[in-house]
Design an enzyme around this catalytic site. Sequence first.
Site, short mmCIF file in Angstrom:
data_model
loop_
_atom_site.label_atom_id
_atom_site.label_comp_id
_atom_site.label_asym_id
_atom_site.label_seq_id
_atom_site.Cartn_x
_atom_site.Cartn_y
_atom_site.Cartn_z
N SER A 162 32.56 37.02 43.25
CA SER A 162 33.97 36.98 43.63
C SER A 162 34.27 38.26 44.41
O SER A 162 34.12 39.36 43.88
CB SER A 162 34.80 36.90 42.34
OG SER A 162 36.17 36.99 42.61
N LYS A 188 32.81 33.66 46.83
CA LYS A 188 34.23 33.35 46.54
C LYS A 188 35.07 34.48 47.09
O LYS A 188 34.93 35.62 46.66
CB LYS A 188 34.42 33.18 45.03
CG LYS A 188 35.86 33.29 44.53
CD LYS A 188 35.97 32.90 43.07
CE LYS A 188 37.07 33.65 42.34
NZ LYS A 188 37.17 33.25 40.92
N LYS A 190 38.62 36.26 47.53
CA LYS A 190 40.01 36.36 47.10
C LYS A 190 40.85 36.32 48.36
O LYS A 190 40.56 37.05 49.33
CB LYS A 190 40.23 37.68 46.36
CG LYS A 190 39.53 37.73 45.02
CD LYS A 190 40.23 36.84 44.02
CE LYS A 190 39.74 37.07 42.60
NZ LYS A 190 40.43 36.18 41.63
N ASP A 215 39.88 31.89 46.48
CA ASP A 215 40.72 31.94 45.28
C ASP A 215 42.04 32.61 45.64
O ASP A 215 42.07 33.81 45.93
CB ASP A 215 40.00 32.72 44.17
CG ASP A 215 40.79 32.73 42.87
OD1 ASP A 215 41.89 32.14 42.82
OD2 ASP A 215 40.30 33.33 41.89
N ASP A 264 42.60 27.12 37.96
CA ASP A 264 42.30 28.33 37.18
C ASP A 264 43.55 28.61 36.34
O ASP A 264 43.65 28.14 35.20
CB ASP A 264 41.91 29.50 38.09
CG ASP A 264 41.60 30.78 37.30
OD1 ASP A 264 41.81 30.80 36.07
OD2 ASP A 264 41.16 31.79 37.89
O1 OSB Z 1 41.12 34.48 39.29
O2 OSB Z 1 39.05 34.27 38.85
C1 OSB Z 1 40.08 34.97 38.86
C2 OSB Z 1 39.26 38.57 37.81
C3 OSB Z 1 40.41 38.89 37.10
C4 OSB Z 1 41.42 37.94 37.00
C5 OSB Z 1 41.28 36.70 37.61
C6 OSB Z 1 40.13 36.36 38.29
C7 OSB Z 1 39.11 37.34 38.42
C8 OSB Z 1 37.87 37.13 39.16
C9 OSB Z 1 36.69 37.94 38.70
O3 OSB Z 1 37.79 36.43 40.13
C10 OSB Z 1 35.46 37.17 38.54
C11 OSB Z 1 34.48 37.85 37.60
O4 OSB Z 1 34.81 38.18 36.43
O5 OSB Z 1 33.31 38.03 38.01
MG MG Z 2 40.74 32.49 39.85
#
Ligand code: OSB
Ligand code: MG
Length: 397
Positions: A162, A188, A190, A215, A264
């Site tokens: 991510s 992925k 953000k 995401d 999510d």
């Molecule tokens: O939305 O998936 C999410 C981290 C903190 C809060 C929300 C999210 C995330 C991540 C991190 O995307 C993914 C990971 O822990 O490797």
């Molecule tokens: Mg997410």
Amino acid sequence: MQLPSTADPGVVPASHERAAGLEVTIRPARAEVFMLSLPMVRTFRSAYGQSGGHKRLIVVRLEDQDGTPGWGEAPVAERPRYCTDTAESTWFALTGLLLPPLIGQSFAGPARVTDTWADIMGQNYARNAVESAAWAIASAKLDVPLSQLWGGVRDAVDVGESFPICDTAEELLAEVGARLAEGFGRVKLKIAPGWDVTAVRAVQEEFPGVPVTVDANCGYSLDSGPWAELDGLGLVMIEQPLAGDALIEMSELQQALRTPLCLDESASSYNTTRTALRLSAGRIVNIKPPRLGGFLTSMAVHDLCLREQVPAWCGGTLETGIGRGFNLALASLPGFTLHSDMSPARLFYDQDLVEPTFDIRPDGTIAVPTRSGNGFPVASERVAAAAIRRWSSDTRA
Ligand code: OSB
Ligand code: MG
């Protein structure tokens, strides 16, 4: 796009039923809670803002009357942005609500431990930590690894990374290149208004053929997103484009797009996830144990996904190796058919809380722990050294 098929739901026993019925005596004799402050090696920026510097995190140690320890993690946030739980609310839930009634009692299995909290609403991160510790004790006492106890069907999990929002495309491409070289099989990104279509295009031009997802962490509205452009990019999924509770809008958006939406923040409970799938508010589910309040509920959602033939994957919230040890066992269940967010702790923290820790292998997978109890041995001296606040059931007033 062709989605990976899920296993035949007719031949897979429901993992939730198996886990809920598991019998192994658990007698919590004492509990300790550690509020940690861990230095982060990078900042993590999403539609919610930025985390970096030092990150608080809560670790629970439960000890059985026979001396068997079990550890669990609450990968909490400082502020209630992703969900309502915070470091302080989770501390109170653990020390004031969930742990005290367990001490000195005897339970016939991990699910009976969680029954104790039938009259308590929410507190999902705290529930997840204690339930994890109870599962670690159960696994250690039976000397059966969690993956096997839960009905796992694979010994390795496909992992993706991510990528936080960056200041420049160059910065993002350097990070993506480094992770792809290590074997991560899915990117992925953000996204947030101003950092979406161009970021995806930059990655796709530099690394053609790599599976890309985005995401949005609830950062758009039905009328404001670049939906047509995103839909044309061949993304594996668009994770949580709209507000978590905007199920009707999510459904309208899903009807308008070819790209599957992934739940999510919307997958906040078993019933809400079921409602969202019934409304076609998404076609993929990100199963996150802390958000769902533990592994029994996560398995119930997993079983639902199998029944509905909805692909699932295991998400994360920057867990250390303590939490990831459980998440890896969960992701070995048959319904987890897409890449999971399971990056090793070295990508966030200067040291892990388990030793030895785990890492991605060149084939893009992480091995499912074969150890009984906590999947990875907890480095208790590191937990103690990083603690800025401690609570013990022995000394409570
Ligand atoms: O939305 O998936 C999410 C981290 C903190 C809060 C929300 C999210 C995330 C991540 C991190 O995307 C993914 C990971 O822990 O490797
Ligand atoms: Mg997410």
